[in-house]
Design an enzyme around this catalytic site. Structure first.
Site, PDB file in Angstrom:
ATOM      1  N   GLY A  17       0.811  -1.219   0.000  1.00  0.00           N
ATOM      2  CA  GLY A  17       0.000   0.000   0.000  1.00  0.00           C
ATOM      3  C   GLY A  17       0.838   1.260   0.000  1.00  0.00           C
ATOM      4  O   GLY A  17       1.985   1.276  -0.478  1.00  0.00           O
ATOM      5  N   GLY A  20       3.958   0.288   2.386  1.00  0.00           N
ATOM      6  CA  GLY A  20       4.780  -0.839   1.925  1.00  0.00           C
ATOM      7  C   GLY A  20       5.437  -0.561   0.578  1.00  0.00           C
ATOM      8  O   GLY A  20       6.647  -0.801   0.412  1.00  0.00           O
ATOM      9  N   ASN A  97      -2.980  -2.692   6.512  1.00  0.00           N
ATOM     10  CA  ASN A  97      -3.885  -1.672   7.037  1.00  0.00           C
ATOM     11  C   ASN A  97      -4.319  -1.991   8.474  1.00  0.00           C
ATOM     12  O   ASN A  97      -4.511  -3.151   8.826  1.00  0.00           O
ATOM     13  CB  ASN A  97      -5.102  -1.517   6.121  1.00  0.00           C
ATOM     14  CG  ASN A  97      -5.521  -2.814   5.469  1.00  0.00           C
ATOM     15  OD1 ASN A  97      -4.676  -3.607   5.059  1.00  0.00           O
ATOM     16  ND2 ASN A  97      -6.799  -3.063   5.411  1.00  0.00           N
ATOM     17  N   GLU A 173       6.571   3.801  10.680  1.00  0.00           N
ATOM     18  CA  GLU A 173       6.919   4.650   9.538  1.00  0.00           C
ATOM     19  C   GLU A 173       6.349   6.052   9.743  1.00  0.00           C
ATOM     20  O   GLU A 173       5.189   6.205  10.097  1.00  0.00           O
ATOM     21  CB  GLU A 173       6.355   4.025   8.251  1.00  0.00           C
ATOM     22  CG  GLU A 173       6.735   4.772   7.002  1.00  0.00           C
ATOM     23  CD  GLU A 173       8.224   5.089   6.969  1.00  0.00           C
ATOM     24  OE1 GLU A 173       9.033   4.155   6.987  1.00  0.00           O
ATOM     25  OE2 GLU A 173       8.583   6.279   6.944  1.00  0.00           O
ATOM     26  N   LYS A 228       4.862   6.302  17.863  1.00  0.00           N
ATOM     27  CA  LYS A 228       4.188   6.548  16.578  1.00  0.00           C
ATOM     28  C   LYS A 228       2.818   7.172  16.802  1.00  0.00           C
ATOM     29  O   LYS A 228       2.452   8.170  16.178  1.00  0.00           O
ATOM     30  CB  LYS A 228       4.080   5.223  15.805  1.00  0.00           C
ATOM     31  CG  LYS A 228       3.301   5.314  14.514  1.00  0.00           C
ATOM     32  CD  LYS A 228       3.940   6.243  13.511  1.00  0.00           C
ATOM     33  CE  LYS A 228       2.948   6.671  12.470  1.00  0.00           C
ATOM     34  NZ  LYS A 228       3.470   7.577  11.474  1.00  0.00           N
ATOM     35  N   ALA A 231       3.341  10.769  18.044  1.00  0.00           N
ATOM     36  CA  ALA A 231       3.774  11.730  17.011  1.00  0.00           C
ATOM     37  C   ALA A 231       2.557  12.203  16.215  1.00  0.00           C
ATOM     38  O   ALA A 231       2.365  13.411  16.004  1.00  0.00           O
ATOM     39  CB  ALA A 231       4.798  11.079  16.085  1.00  0.00           C
ATOM     40  N   GLY A 279      -9.489  21.248   8.194  1.00  0.00           N
ATOM     41  CA  GLY A 279      -9.362  20.126   9.138  1.00  0.00           C
ATOM     42  C   GLY A 279      -8.463  19.071   8.538  1.00  0.00           C
ATOM     43  O   GLY A 279      -8.314  18.979   7.323  1.00  0.00           O
ATOM     44  N   CYS A 284      -4.376   8.410   8.687  1.00  0.00           N
ATOM     45  CA  CYS A 284      -3.674   8.161   9.955  1.00  0.00           C
ATOM     46  C   CYS A 284      -4.170   8.958  11.155  1.00  0.00           C
ATOM     47  O   CYS A 284      -4.410   8.378  12.212  1.00  0.00           O
ATOM     48  CB  CYS A 284      -2.184   8.431   9.768  1.00  0.00           C
ATOM     49  SG  CYS A 284      -1.434   7.267   8.624  1.00  0.00           S
TER      50      CYS A 284
HETATM   51  P1  NAD Z   1      -3.006   0.434   2.577  1.00  0.00           P
HETATM   52  O1  NAD Z   1      -4.423   0.097   2.830  1.00  0.00           O
HETATM   53  O2  NAD Z   1      -2.654   1.389   1.482  1.00  0.00           O
HETATM   54  O3  NAD Z   1      -2.184  -0.914   2.276  1.00  0.00           O
HETATM   55  C1  NAD Z   1      -2.295  -2.080   3.030  1.00  0.00           C
HETATM   56  C2  NAD Z   1      -2.217  -3.265   2.083  1.00  0.00           C
HETATM   57  O4  NAD Z   1      -2.136  -4.462   2.846  1.00  0.00           O
HETATM   58  C3  NAD Z   1      -3.451  -3.438   1.177  1.00  0.00           C
HETATM   59  O5  NAD Z   1      -3.049  -3.382  -0.181  1.00  0.00           O
HETATM   60  C4  NAD Z   1      -4.020  -4.817   1.569  1.00  0.00           C
HETATM   61  O6  NAD Z   1      -4.543  -5.539   0.463  1.00  0.00           O
HETATM   62  C5  NAD Z   1      -2.782  -5.503   2.127  1.00  0.00           C
HETATM   63  N1  NAD Z   1      -3.090  -6.624   3.028  1.00  0.00           N
HETATM   64  C6  NAD Z   1      -3.919  -6.650   4.094  1.00  0.00           C
HETATM   65  N2  NAD Z   1      -3.884  -7.855   4.696  1.00  0.00           N
HETATM   66  C7  NAD Z   1      -3.007  -8.626   3.994  1.00  0.00           C
HETATM   67  C8  NAD Z   1      -2.533  -9.961   4.125  1.00  0.00           C
HETATM   68  N3  NAD Z   1      -2.938 -10.744   5.135  1.00  0.00           N
HETATM   69  N4  NAD Z   1      -1.670 -10.409   3.211  1.00  0.00           N
HETATM   70  C9  NAD Z   1      -1.242  -9.630   2.209  1.00  0.00           C
HETATM   71  N5  NAD Z   1      -1.629  -8.350   2.029  1.00  0.00           N
HETATM   72  C10 NAD Z   1      -2.509  -7.851   2.917  1.00  0.00           C
HETATM   73  O7  NAD Z   1      -2.415   0.951   3.959  1.00  0.00           O
HETATM   74  P2  NAD Z   1      -1.186   1.976   4.187  1.00  0.00           P
HETATM   75  O8  NAD Z   1      -1.647   3.387   4.020  1.00  0.00           O
HETATM   76  O9  NAD Z   1      -0.004   1.495   3.417  1.00  0.00           O
HETATM   77  O10 NAD Z   1      -0.940   1.775   5.750  1.00  0.00           O
HETATM   78  C11 NAD Z   1      -0.366   0.597   6.250  1.00  0.00           C
HETATM   79  C12 NAD Z   1       0.003   0.826   7.696  1.00  0.00           C
HETATM   80  O11 NAD Z   1       0.984   1.871   7.803  1.00  0.00           O
HETATM   81  C13 NAD Z   1      -1.156   1.260   8.600  1.00  0.00           C
HETATM   82  O12 NAD Z   1      -0.977   0.704   9.873  1.00  0.00           O
HETATM   83  C14 NAD Z   1      -0.994   2.766   8.676  1.00  0.00           C
HETATM   84  O13 NAD Z   1      -1.525   3.308   9.863  1.00  0.00           O
HETATM   85  C15 NAD Z   1       0.516   2.912   8.662  1.00  0.00           C
HETATM   86  N6  NAD Z   1       1.006   4.196   8.140  1.00  0.00           N
HETATM   87  C16 NAD Z   1       0.416   4.776   7.049  1.00  0.00           C
HETATM   88  C17 NAD Z   1       0.936   5.965   6.548  1.00  0.00           C
HETATM   89  C18 NAD Z   1       0.315   6.641   5.352  1.00  0.00           C
HETATM   90  O14 NAD Z   1       0.686   7.764   5.076  1.00  0.00           O
HETATM   91  N7  NAD Z   1      -0.583   6.014   4.627  1.00  0.00           N
HETATM   92  C19 NAD Z   1       2.060   6.538   7.136  1.00  0.00           C
HETATM   93  C20 NAD Z   1       2.646   5.903   8.212  1.00  0.00           C
HETATM   94  C21 NAD Z   1       2.111   4.726   8.708  1.00  0.00           C
HETATM   95  C1  UDX Z   2       0.736  12.016   8.640  1.00  0.00           C
HETATM   96  C2  UDX Z   2       2.043  12.327   9.381  1.00  0.00           C
HETATM   97  O1  UDX Z   2       2.495  13.625   8.989  1.00  0.00           O
HETATM   98  C3  UDX Z   2       3.098  11.278   9.057  1.00  0.00           C
HETATM   99  O2  UDX Z   2       4.268  11.522   9.821  1.00  0.00           O
HETATM  100  C4  UDX Z   2       2.544   9.908   9.407  1.00  0.00           C
HETATM  101  O3  UDX Z   2       3.484   8.915   9.081  1.00  0.00           O
HETATM  102  C5  UDX Z   2       1.234   9.660   8.666  1.00  0.00           C
HETATM  103  O4  UDX Z   2       0.299  10.703   8.973  1.00  0.00           O
HETATM  104  P1  UDX Z   2      -0.157  12.357   6.186  1.00  0.00           P
HETATM  105  O5  UDX Z   2      -1.487  12.113   6.795  1.00  0.00           O
HETATM  106  O6  UDX Z   2       0.225  11.591   4.975  1.00  0.00           O
HETATM  107  O7  UDX Z   2       0.998  12.114   7.256  1.00  0.00           O
HETATM  108  O8  UDX Z   2      -0.040  13.904   5.796  1.00  0.00           O
HETATM  109  P2  UDX Z   2       0.196  15.256   6.638  1.00  0.00           P
HETATM  110  O9  UDX Z   2       1.094  16.118   5.860  1.00  0.00           O
HETATM  111  O10 UDX Z   2       0.567  14.990   8.017  1.00  0.00           O
HETATM  112  O11 UDX Z   2      -1.255  15.924   6.598  1.00  0.00           O
HETATM  113  C6  UDX Z   2      -2.351  15.368   7.289  1.00  0.00           C
HETATM  114  C7  UDX Z   2      -3.531  16.311   7.182  1.00  0.00           C
HETATM  115  O12 UDX Z   2      -3.298  17.510   7.908  1.00  0.00           O
HETATM  116  C8  UDX Z   2      -3.843  16.739   5.768  1.00  0.00           C
HETATM  117  O13 UDX Z   2      -5.237  16.754   5.574  1.00  0.00           O
HETATM  118  C9  UDX Z   2      -3.270  18.131   5.682  1.00  0.00           C
HETATM  119  O14 UDX Z   2      -3.901  18.949   4.731  1.00  0.00           O
HETATM  120  C10 UDX Z   2      -3.536  18.632   7.083  1.00  0.00           C
HETATM  121  N1  UDX Z   2      -2.624  19.719   7.497  1.00  0.00           N
HETATM  122  C11 UDX Z   2      -1.284  19.501   7.583  1.00  0.00           C
HETATM  123  C12 UDX Z   2      -3.158  20.962   7.836  1.00  0.00           C
HETATM  124  O15 UDX Z   2      -4.378  21.172   7.772  1.00  0.00           O
HETATM  125  N2  UDX Z   2      -2.289  21.944   8.237  1.00  0.00           N
HETATM  126  C13 UDX Z   2      -0.955  21.760   8.339  1.00  0.00           C
HETATM  127  O16 UDX Z   2      -0.248  22.701   8.727  1.00  0.00           O
HETATM  128  C14 UDX Z   2      -0.428  20.501   7.996  1.00  0.00           C
END
Ligand code: NAD
Ligand code: UDX
Length: 483
Positions: A17, A20, A97, A173, A228, A231, A279, A284
């Site tokens: 995702g 990953g 996820n 991450e 995490k 933060a 907002g 996350c």
């Molecule tokens: P995502 O939904 O984009 O990706 C997750 C993937 O995992 C999906 O493609 C799903 O099909 C796959 N999956 C689920 N169960 C599975 C299994 N048993 N085997 C194989 N594949 C499987 O999610 P994401 O945004 O990449 O987030 C993943 C994690 O990282 C979450 O815990 C999230 O909170 C964290 N995270 C996300 C962000 C972000 O910016 N999106 C940043 C930091 C941390």
């Molecule tokens: C966030 C964290 O920043 C990141 O460290 C963590 O790993 C995942 O969650 P992300 O949600 O991808 O990242 O984007 P981010 O830039 O944090 O923005 C989150 C939301 O806050 C967005 O809707 C953005 O528009 C909003 N935002 C951000 C504000 O409204 N004002 C700001 O000053 C900054």
């Protein structure tokens, strides 16, 4: 048999995702000697990662396509072959996820860990020899205990009599979407939590290929997991704080940008993350704060839970407040009126719409019977339909007079491929995502296409106020008490 290695040769990442995919692409790019297999159950997602046309990658992130082009097929592979990839791996990242639970115990707050648990069971079943399991997903504090329990239950010799063993590390991450590649290539810090120093150093040595040693922090498992959530809670709290002040600015003649600059110049406060807006959205912030709220209550700290809950409450209020003030300024009704929505993604430079403020604001306006013409440079119309739980309609022709929906007062929406198309006949433009192209719009030209009196509601505070007003448009700008 695999023995504990300081140098990891084969990585499996479960979950292709937003985290990953980019994270493994950067590891593969920076560590050409490590084979990196990214696996996922979602076949169409994997097919998109393997598409020869790099514009079809399943997620949009600036710079990602070039990295995938360099590493894919060399030491970076995407597949649905989960079991063999786990079996061959020295290190397995769990990057699936972890959304908020929607039913049962903790519904609406706790993280749904069913996908994480499924991964732990699959690793327990398929891993061979010694395997380091890395929590990359964001998880409630003490989840490593559950993963360890599942793995330990199956520890012991494999079918050929060779011993098997596991170590669990936490390595959350911190990348943000839209800047994921930059964040991964030059992180503020890398956090590794664990008890087994050999495993910790194995993971640290991977990052150390491009991250300076002093930026690689080592903690115990629980500090890493909790850092995490903390933060994200602190970052989101800043946004709710500045949005609460924006509302006060609007009533008192102050300008939130000036206030943000004034307070952000204090090095103790710092200037980042002080942009008032519609907002916070994204997959996350809300989920992780709700999880913190749940954990605080679970551990008997209701005051702590209430404190963090208010960060989310304020955020929802800000979104509803914006929808309400649009209606109020358009003579108290938007029924049958065309409104152009500029941006649908939760922030610029991503096609991700999870928890996007645009969703709640659009739904509030649809409930009021508005006709929404939506333009976003990266979000697909199918995604918008799924988010709004409403299929798109064919764009009504302005020449044909009021459409059936306009007459019935039903809220409808349709996608537009450019801003000019979206503003045609509209009573208002709402800027909901801060895409750079919205900063330099030609308001003289756009104003001519709109129905007067027409408004611009700038929820991101990015347009030039003088250019909008000199084009004969009225403007509301978030946190700007002078408009
Ligand atoms: P995502 O939904 O984009 O990706 C997750 C993937 O995992 C999906 O493609 C799903 O099909 C796959 N999956 C689920 N169960 C599975 C299994 N048993 N085997 C194989 N594949 C499987 O999610 P994401 O945004 O990449 O987030 C993943 C994690 O990282 C979450 O815990 C999230 O909170 C964290 N995270 C996300 C962000 C972000 O910016 N999106 C940043 C930091 C941390
Ligand atoms: C966030 C964290 O920043 C990141 O460290 C963590 O790993 C995942 O969650 P992300 O949600 O991808 O990242 O984007 P981010 O830039 O944090 O923005 C989150 C939301 O806050 C967005 O809707 C953005 O528009 C909003 N935002 C951000 C504000 O409204 N004002 C700001 O000053 C900054």
């Amino acid at each position: 048999m695999k023995t504990p290695l300081t140098e990891i040769r084969n990585i499996c990442c479960i979950g292709a995702g937003y985290v990953g995919g980019p994270t493994m692409a950067v590891i593969a790019d920076r560590c050409p000697k490590i084979q990196v297999n990214v696996v996922d159950l979602n076949e169409s997602r994997i097919a998109a990662w393997n598409d020869s046309d790099l514009s079809n990658l399943p997620i949009y992130e600036p710079g990602l396509d070039k990295i995938v082009q360099r590493a894919r097929g060399r030491n970076l592979y995407f597949s649905t072959e989960v079991e063999p990839s786990i079996a061959n791996a020295d290190m397995v990242f769990i990057s699936v996820n972890t959304p908020t639970k929607t039913r049962g115990l903790g519904s609406g707050q706790a993280s749904d860990l069913r996908w994480v648990e499924a991964c732990a069971r699959q690793v327990a079943k398929c891993a061979q020899g010694h395997t380091i399991v890395v929590e990359k997903s964001t998880l409630p504090v003490r989840t490593a205990e559950t993963i360890q329990a599942i793995l330990q239950a199956s520890q012991g010799p494999q079918s050929n009599g060779e011993p098997r063993s596991f170590v669990v590390l936490s390595n959350p991450e911190f990348l943000a979407e839209g800047t994921a590649i930059k964040d991964l290539e030059t992180p503020d810090r890398v956090l590794i939590g664990g008890e087994d120093s050999h495993a910790i150093e194995s993971l640290a040595s991977i990052y150390n290929k491009w991250v300076p040693s002093e930026k690689i922090l080592r903690t115990n498992l629980w500090s890493s997991e909790l850092s995490k959530l903390t933060a994200n809670a602190f970052l989101a709290q800043r946004i709710s704080s500045i949005n609460s002040v924006a509302a006060l600015c609007e009533l008192t003649g102050a300008d939130v940008k000036e206030v943000a600059k004034a307070i952000g110049s204090d090095t103790r406060i710092g200037s980042k993350f002080l942009n008032s807006g519609p907002g916070f959205g994204g997959s996350c912030f809300q989920k992780d704060i709700l999880n913190l709220v749940y954990l605080s209550r679970y551990f008997g700290l209701p005051e702590v839970a209430d404190y963090w809950q208010n960060v989310v409450t304020l955020n929802t209020w800000q979104q509803d407040r914006i929808a309400r003030l649009v209606v109020k300024n358009l003579f108290g009704t938007v029924t049958g009126k065309r409104l152009a929505l500029f941006g649908f993604a939760f922030k610029a430079n991503t096609n991700d719409t999870r928890e996007a403020p645009a969703i709640r604001i659009a739904k509030d306006l649809l409930d009021e019977g508005a006709q929404l013409a939506i333009y976003d440079p990266k979000v697909e119309s199918l995604q918008i339909a799924s988010d709004l739980k409403l299929p798109q309609i064919t764009p009504p022709s302005l020449k044909a007079g009021p459409s059936k929906a306009e007459l019935s007062g039903e809220g409808t929406w349709w996608p537009c491929s450019k801003v000019e198309e979206a503003v045609s006949g509209a009573d208002a433009v709402l800027i909901l995502t801060e895409w750079s192209q919205f900063r330099g719009l030609n308001w003289d030209e756009l104003a001519q296409l709109m129905r007067k009196p027409a408004w611009v509601f700038d929820t991101r505070g990015i347009v030039n106020k003088e250019e909008v007003t000199s084009a004969g448009l009225k403007i509301w700008r978030v946190g700007d008490g002078a408009t």
